[in-house]
Design an enzyme around this catalytic site. Structure first.
Site, PDB file in Angstrom:
ATOM      1  N   CYS A  87     -57.165 -28.715  -6.155  1.00  0.00           N
ATOM      2  CA  CYS A  87     -57.481 -27.287  -6.165  1.00  0.00           C
ATOM      3  C   CYS A  87     -58.995 -27.068  -6.081  1.00  0.00           C
ATOM      4  O   CYS A  87     -59.796 -27.949  -6.412  1.00  0.00           O
ATOM      5  CB  CYS A  87     -56.962 -26.639  -7.441  1.00  0.00           C
ATOM      6  SG  CYS A  87     -55.169 -26.422  -7.491  1.00  0.00           S
ATOM      7  N   GLU A 117     -60.800 -25.265  -7.987  1.00  0.00           N
ATOM      8  CA  GLU A 117     -61.425 -25.343  -9.314  1.00  0.00           C
ATOM      9  C   GLU A 117     -61.774 -26.780  -9.664  1.00  0.00           C
ATOM     10  O   GLU A 117     -62.819 -27.056 -10.266  1.00  0.00           O
ATOM     11  CB  GLU A 117     -60.485 -24.752 -10.371  1.00  0.00           C
ATOM     12  CG  GLU A 117     -60.182 -23.270 -10.177  1.00  0.00           C
ATOM     13  CD  GLU A 117     -58.966 -22.996  -9.283  1.00  0.00           C
ATOM     14  OE1 GLU A 117     -58.677 -23.812  -8.395  1.00  0.00           O
ATOM     15  OE2 GLU A 117     -58.326 -21.956  -9.491  1.00  0.00           O
TER      16      GLU A 117
HETATM   17  N1  THU Z   1     -54.871 -23.645  -5.130  1.00  0.00           N
HETATM   18  C1  THU Z   1     -56.128 -23.745  -5.648  1.00  0.00           C
HETATM   19  O1  THU Z   1     -57.033 -24.286  -5.007  1.00  0.00           O
HETATM   20  N2  THU Z   1     -56.344 -23.249  -6.883  1.00  0.00           N
HETATM   21  C2  THU Z   1     -55.401 -22.649  -7.658  1.00  0.00           C
HETATM   22  O2  THU Z   1     -55.643 -22.377  -8.833  1.00  0.00           O
HETATM   23  C3  THU Z   1     -54.103 -22.295  -7.068  1.00  0.00           C
HETATM   24  C4  THU Z   1     -53.763 -23.021  -5.822  1.00  0.00           C
HETATM   25  C5  THU Z   1     -54.604 -24.244  -3.824  1.00  0.00           C
HETATM   26  C6  THU Z   1     -53.752 -25.471  -3.894  1.00  0.00           C
HETATM   27  C7  THU Z   1     -53.160 -25.513  -2.512  1.00  0.00           C
HETATM   28  O3  THU Z   1     -54.075 -26.201  -1.652  1.00  0.00           O
HETATM   29  C8  THU Z   1     -53.096 -24.057  -2.096  1.00  0.00           C
HETATM   30  O4  THU Z   1     -53.923 -23.340  -3.002  1.00  0.00           O
HETATM   31  C9  THU Z   1     -51.693 -23.477  -2.130  1.00  0.00           C
HETATM   32  O5  THU Z   1     -51.103 -23.694  -3.368  1.00  0.00           O
END
Ligand code: THU
Length: 138
Positions: A54, A56
């Protein structure tokens, strides 16, 4: 307000770098440390889906590599590739990751599709959480 705008601008700039060929959902996050420095990250997916990370997590990796271990505030933006932002609350795992470095009081800023900012604390988004203090009695 300018400072928060700057933090969102850093998150939006990171979102442009997202590598998300599977979900096509692009996320950027920018962390403000207590010393005023900003570190950002984007989501990075993988053909082996669970190995994706993610935005974050990327921002936290940059924070730690910069020699910081505290999150004062974090701004998160996300939405479908090539489109605007939708409200993008951090996933459960990222709430726990933010909690590690931000304690219960770090601010989490989200921006909805109208551009309205919504701000939460870690305690708001992760109540009754497990954290470093939970291990102190062991
Ligand atoms: N995603 C994030 O980067 N942060 C989050 O807190 C929620 C989801 C990303 C993970 C994945 O690459 C995409 O969003 C779809 O879930």
């Amino acid at each position: 307000m300018a400072r928060l705008d700057d933090l969102f601008a850093a998150a939006a700039a990171a979102r442009v770098k997202a590598y998300a060929p599977y979900s096509h959902f692009h996320v950027g996050a920018a962390i403000l440390a207590p010393d005023g420095t900003v570190n950002a990250g984007c989501n990075i997916e993988n053909a082996a889906y669970p190995e994706g990370t993610c935005a974050e997590a990327g921002a936290i990796a940059h924070l730690v590599m910069a020699g910081e271990t505290r999150i004062a505030e974090i701004a998160i933006v996300g939405g479908p590739a090539g489109a605007g932002e939708i409200l993008c609350p951090p996933c459960g795992g990222c709430r726990q990751k933010i909690r590690e470095f931000g304690g219960l009081t770090a601010k989490i800023h989200l921006r909805d599709e109208k551009g309205t900012v919504r701000t939460f604390t870690v305690a708001d988004l992760l109540p009754v959480s497990f954290g470093p203090e939970s291990l102190e009695s062991t």
